[in-house]
Design an enzyme around this catalytic site. Structure first.
Site, mmCIF file in Angstrom:
data_model
loop_
_atom_site.group_PDB
_atom_site.id
_atom_site.type_symbol
_atom_site.label_atom_id
_atom_site.label_comp_id
_atom_site.label_asym_id
_atom_site.label_seq_id
_atom_site.Cartn_x
_atom_site.Cartn_y
_atom_site.Cartn_z
ATOM 1 N NE ARG A 13 -1.116 2.438 2.990
ATOM 2 C CZ ARG A 13 -0.572 3.516 3.528
ATOM 3 N NH1 ARG A 13 -0.457 4.641 2.837
ATOM 4 N NH2 ARG A 13 -0.069 3.487 4.748
ATOM 5 C CG ASP A 14 3.135 4.409 3.003
ATOM 6 O OD1 ASP A 14 3.164 5.266 2.105
ATOM 7 O OD2 ASP A 14 3.338 4.685 4.196
ATOM 8 C CG HIS A 205 3.940 4.747 9.253
ATOM 9 N ND1 HIS A 205 3.186 3.783 8.597
ATOM 10 C CD2 HIS A 205 4.324 5.613 8.291
ATOM 11 C CE1 HIS A 205 3.121 4.058 7.306
ATOM 12 N NE2 HIS A 205 3.807 5.175 7.094
ATOM 13 C CG HIS A 207 7.648 7.776 5.317
ATOM 14 N ND1 HIS A 207 7.381 7.340 4.048
ATOM 15 C CD2 HIS A 207 6.521 7.559 6.038
ATOM 16 C CE1 HIS A 207 6.123 6.891 3.996
ATOM 17 N NE2 HIS A 207 5.583 7.009 5.192
ATOM 18 C CB CYS A 238 2.164 10.379 1.464
ATOM 19 S SG CYS A 238 0.542 11.143 1.279
ATOM 20 C CG ASN A 247 6.859 3.426 4.019
ATOM 21 O OD1 ASN A 247 6.150 3.789 4.943
ATOM 22 N ND2 ASN A 247 6.473 3.478 2.748
#
Ligand code: HMG
Ligand code: MG
Length: 297
Positions: A13-14, A205, A207, A238, A247
């Site tokens: 996803r990310d 989370h 990055h 994003c 990430n």
């Protein structure tokens, strides 16, 4: 304090939501199936956001239909609103993640809604999910800085994380969306939130824009967090966060955890091979230093 750390793999996803290089549905399915064979317990599979906003994941339903789900693995999907929740449920999702931010401007840019408006959007999702027996994870973005506002007050992070928890999210992931955090600030932010939301219900989370992500994770593990989001091969970013890079790489997190004597149940070699395979698909080198060290090119 538990010695087990759950990794939430967000690569499908990310990792893929900001990719210029098109990735076929078959390759997305192959990625998730490969990740499922590494010992991961949580794999965020895709997102049911507006395909106009994120065309890269417009095939979310086909991805979910195509993967081979393992009974002991959760496959959460991102949903921005009730429409997304309904699409996700129709596609067979049994865990979802809602997302908002600690920065008003970022949230407007990312979801066309203010923070409180987005929290209000989640109320009916949480209500339906409770009735459907669907678990809901919550994300707070821009917890250590915003691409538009700069500094983000800690009180805003705490307020939004607490609101998500009170609403019924079983876990709140604290996102350094643009990767500007450093270890001491990361730990202070986590501890401020943990004063209001139990540590066992928090995830971090990061990055890796400035190469600080692994150091930040180590600091947060010291403070007691036991859930870490990461993306295989360090993919991601994003599309609505200017300057956001990948990430933290899952391979690097697993290597760190092994070195610290913390169990995550993930086999490093097949994970690193999957990272190399994904990097090849995207036409570049793996973004994981561990992956580079472990897999010959
Ligand atoms: P909007 O344009 O305000 O939506 O977007 P709307 O409600 O006004 O509807 C406009 C049109 O979109 C309508 O279609 C709706 O049906 C459709 P039309 O009538 O014009 O044909 N629509 C949808 N279609 C499919 N699925 C949906 C959906 N919703 C509306 N769910 C919206 C508002 C929230 C939908 C939009 O802004 C959006 O999708 N944003 C998502 C952006 C995104 O995915 N960003 C990346 C994820 S967040 C992130 O990466 C950070 C994180 O990793 C943590 C961290 O790093 O910090 C989680
Ligand atoms: Mg992210």
């Amino acid at each position: 304090m538990s010695d087990f750390v759950r990794i939430v793999e967000v690569g499908p996803r990310d990792g893929l939501q900001n990719e210029k290089q098109p990735v076929s549905t078959a390759d997305k399915i192959a990625l998730i199936d490969r990740l499922s064979a590494t010992g991961l317990r949580s794999i965020e599979a895709t997102s049911f956001v507006s395909p106009r906003w994120v065309p890269q994941l417009a095939d979310a339903a086909d991805v979910l239909a195509g993967i081979t789900r393992q009974p002991d693995i959760a496959y959460p999907v991102l949903v921005p609103n009730l429409q997304g929740y309904q699409r996700a449920r129709a596609a067979g999702a049994d865990e979802v993640a809602v997302f908002t931010a600690a920065s008003e401007t970022f949230n407007r840019t990312n979801t066309n809604a203010g923070i409180d408006e987005s929290l209000a959007r989640f109320e009916p999702i949480l209500a339906l999910a409770a009735a459907d027996g669907v678990r809901v994870r919550g994300y707070v973005s821009t917890v250590l800085g915003c691409p538009y506002q700069g500094q983000v007050p800690l009180a805003d992070v705490v307020r939004v994380a607490s609101a998500l928890r009170q609403m019924g999210c079983y876990e709140i992931s604290l996102g350094d969306t643009i990767g500007v955090g450093t270890p001491r600030k990361a730990r202070q932010m986590l501890e401020a939130v943990a004063a209001e939301v139990p540590m066992h219900a928090l995830a971090v989370h990061f990055h890796d824009t400035y190469g600080q992500a692994v150091a930040n994770i180590a600091a947060c593990l010291d403070a007691g967090v036991r859930v870490v989001d990461s993306a295989v091969s360090g993919a991601g970013g994003c599309p609505y966060a200017k300057g956001a890079s990948g990430n933290v790489a899952s391979e690097d997190v697993v290597y760190l955890l092994q070195g610290l004597g913390l169990d995550c149940g993930v086999a490093l070699q097949p994970l690193a091979e999957t990272g190399r395979w994904l990097a090849g698909l995207l036409g570049r080198n793996t973004g994981s230093r561990t992956g580079q060290a472990l897999v010959a090119s």
